[in-house]
Design a protein around this motif. Structure first.
Motif, PDB file in Angstrom:
ATOM      1  N   VAL A 113     -33.406  13.412  45.459  1.00  0.00           N
ATOM      2  CA  VAL A 113     -33.463  12.315  44.537  1.00  0.00           C
ATOM      3  C   VAL A 113     -32.030  11.431  44.578  1.00  0.00           C
ATOM      4  N   LEU A 114     -31.516  12.125  44.121  1.00  0.00           N
ATOM      5  CA  LEU A 114     -30.127  11.041  44.518  1.00  0.00           C
ATOM      6  C   LEU A 114     -29.907  10.693  46.003  1.00  0.00           C
ATOM      7  N   TRP A 115     -29.935  11.127  47.556  1.00  0.00           N
ATOM      8  CA  TRP A 115     -29.177  10.903  48.362  1.00  0.00           C
ATOM      9  C   TRP A 115     -30.746   9.707  48.796  1.00  0.00           C
ATOM     10  N   PHE A 116     -32.342  10.660  49.257  1.00  0.00           N
ATOM     11  CA  PHE A 116     -32.958   9.859  49.224  1.00  0.00           C
ATOM     12  C   PHE A 116     -34.297   9.157  48.857  1.00  0.00           C
ATOM     13  N   HIS A 117     -34.212   9.209  47.287  1.00  0.00           N
ATOM     14  CA  HIS A 117     -34.846   9.263  46.420  1.00  0.00           C
ATOM     15  C   HIS A 117     -36.331   9.467  46.550  1.00  0.00           C
ATOM     16  N   ALA A 118     -36.347  10.929  47.127  1.00  0.00           N
ATOM     17  CA  ALA A 118     -37.626  11.609  47.002  1.00  0.00           C
ATOM     18  C   ALA A 118     -37.534  12.301  46.220  1.00  0.00           C
ATOM     19  N   ARG A 119     -38.821  11.977  45.292  1.00  0.00           N
ATOM     20  CA  ARG A 119     -38.887  12.342  44.081  1.00  0.00           C
ATOM     21  C   ARG A 119     -40.064  12.945  43.460  1.00  0.00           C
ATOM     22  N   GLU A 120     -40.990  12.983  44.757  1.00  0.00           N
ATOM     23  CA  GLU A 120     -41.881  13.913  44.381  1.00  0.00           C
ATOM     24  C   GLU A 120     -41.946  14.879  44.778  1.00  0.00           C
ATOM     25  N   ILE A 121     -42.979  15.834  43.883  1.00  0.00           N
ATOM     26  CA  ILE A 121     -42.814  17.677  44.182  1.00  0.00           C
ATOM     27  C   ILE A 121     -43.836  18.009  44.444  1.00  0.00           C
ATOM     28  N   SER A 122     -44.968  18.931  45.887  1.00  0.00           N
ATOM     29  CA  SER A 122     -46.032  19.131  45.146  1.00  0.00           C
ATOM     30  C   SER A 122     -46.073  20.467  44.200  1.00  0.00           C
ATOM     31  N   PHE A 123     -47.408  20.596  43.298  1.00  0.00           N
ATOM     32  CA  PHE A 123     -48.306  21.387  42.335  1.00  0.00           C
ATOM     33  C   PHE A 123     -46.907  23.177  42.386  1.00  0.00           C
ATOM     34  N   LYS A 124     -47.436  23.040  43.712  1.00  0.00           N
ATOM     35  CA  LYS A 124     -46.984  24.972  43.973  1.00  0.00           C
ATOM     36  C   LYS A 124     -45.180  24.810  44.785  1.00  0.00           C
ATOM     37  N   ALA A 125     -44.753  23.760  45.225  1.00  0.00           N
ATOM     38  CA  ALA A 125     -43.176  23.424  45.124  1.00  0.00           C
ATOM     39  C   ALA A 125     -42.994  24.058  43.806  1.00  0.00           C
ATOM     40  N   CYS A 126     -43.246  23.188  42.717  1.00  0.00           N
ATOM     41  CA  CYS A 126     -42.742  22.901  41.995  1.00  0.00           C
ATOM     42  C   CYS A 126     -43.019  24.232  40.906  1.00  0.00           C
ATOM     43  N   PHE A 127     -43.662  25.203  41.110  1.00  0.00           N
ATOM     44  CA  PHE A 127     -44.080  26.278  40.554  1.00  0.00           C
ATOM     45  C   PHE A 127     -42.970  27.242  40.984  1.00  0.00           C
TER      46      PHE A 127
END
Length: 354
Positions: A113-127
């Motif tokens: 999030v801080l370096w690449f603004h990669a904010r999206e995360i899938s449901f499975k990865a989140c769980f």
């Protein structure tokens, strides 16, 4: 000649940048920062400070570096030094290992999030991340209970310390600590995996946290939230009560000691553990209450509490124990000196061969 060297430097720099991008692509494929999807959540590091993420990442990276190096050093020192193969230091090595794992669990999403603004995360990865965050938090709570029991036996029953806390007993306690999160959290993870979620919602943290994620279910979220609160009160609550009860007995024993120097010496062995308990439970309870009881809590406050909860214990625990525990400090200095002398000898041998 200078222009030619400059051209070679630019060419090598471009090639190195290309290699970095290629190496990061498999990791960043898990997180997507382009458009919001119905099957993803949006992570947030510091709401309203997105433009300053690059500058914020500098102190955050320093804290992560301290946590990784400090806990790795303590774990390595206790494993390699035979004179530290005692119950007190075994439990300290467990605490360092848990802090190390908790740090590694959240490192990819926070830096993403801080370096690449990669904010999206899938449901499975989140769980999966949510399970490991809560599992390692429960592990740390259990280790703190074991350390309180160790201090209780050492101060209240010192003559039988070696017969009570044998290597086999420490092994049994370690197995119980490892089995406990799996028994309570795996059913919760299976139950959450069967629930449908609203996608595209923005979370208040750079990692997945159950009290917030569960708000976005299609079914009644209060049921799962109540179950999560019950587990936290039952597990962490019983741990806190056991620790408090242990220190009540320790304090009663210490106050019964006539010599003042012995009182101070007995209490000084508990200072590090009391600090570790405080810096772990205060952010944990504050973050949980902010999500479950105070629904109007500002997102900036939730994000700040989440980052404190993530980084404060792994960063401060190795610092506290290395400063306050003389044997740990001496062992760390000896390990660093041996590594330095080994490197010096290797360079000397290379010089001789050359």
């Amino acid at each position: 000649m200078t222009n030619k060297m400059y051209a070679i430097y630019i060419k090598n720099l471009n090639y190195f940048s290309f290699l970095i991008v290629q190496c990061l692509q498999p990791t960043m494929a898990i997180f997507n920062n382009t458009t919001s999807s119905s099957s993803n959540f949006l992570l947030t590091a510091f709401p309203g400070l997105e433009c300053a993420h690059v500058w914020i990442s500098i102190p955050v990276c320093c804290l992560y570096t301290i946590a990784l190096l400090g806990n790795s050093m303590i774990f390595l020192v206790i494993i390699t030094k035979r004179r530290l193969h005692k119950p007190m230091y075994y439990f300290l090595s467990m605490l360092a290992a848990v802090d190390l794992c908790l740090t590694i669990t959240t490192l990819p999403t926070v830096l993403g999030v801080l370096w690449f603004h990669a904010r999206e995360i899938s449901f499975k990865a989140c769980f999966i991340q949510m399970f490991f965050v809560h599992a390692f938090s429960l592990l740390e709570s259990s280790v703190l209970v074991a350390m309180a029991f160790d201090r209780f036996v050492a101060i209240c029953n010192p003559l039988n310390y070696a017969t009570i806390l044998t290597d086999r007993m420490v092994l049994v306690i370690g197995l119980v600590i490892c089995i406990r999160p799996a028994v309570f959290l795996l059913p919760l993870l299976v139950a959450i995996n069967t629930v449908s979620f609203h996608g595209g919602h923005e979370l208040s943290h750079p990692f997945c946290y159950h009290p917030e994620v569960i708000k976005y279910t299609y079914s009644k979220p209060w049921i799962s939230s109540f179950w999560g609160l019950f587990l936290q009160l039952y597990l962490n609550g019983t741990d806190v009560l056991f620790i408090l009860f242990s220190y009540v007995l320790i304090l009663r024993t210490v106050l019964g000691i006539v010599a003042r120097k012995k009182q101070q010496k007995a209490l000084s062995t508990c200072v590090c553990h009391i600090c570790a308990v405080t810096i772990f439970y205060v952010p944990l309870i504050s973050l949980s209450l902010a999500h479950r009881l105070f629904h109007s809590t500002p997102r900036v406050l939730c994000s700040t509490l989440a980052n404190i909860y993530l980084l404060l214990p792994p960063v401060l625990n190795p610092i506290i124990y290395s400063l306050k525990t003389k044997t740990i400090r001496q062992a760390m200095f000896q390990l660093l000196q041996s590594k330095g002398s080994w490197g010096f000898n290797v360079r000397g041998l290379r010089g001789r061969w050359d």
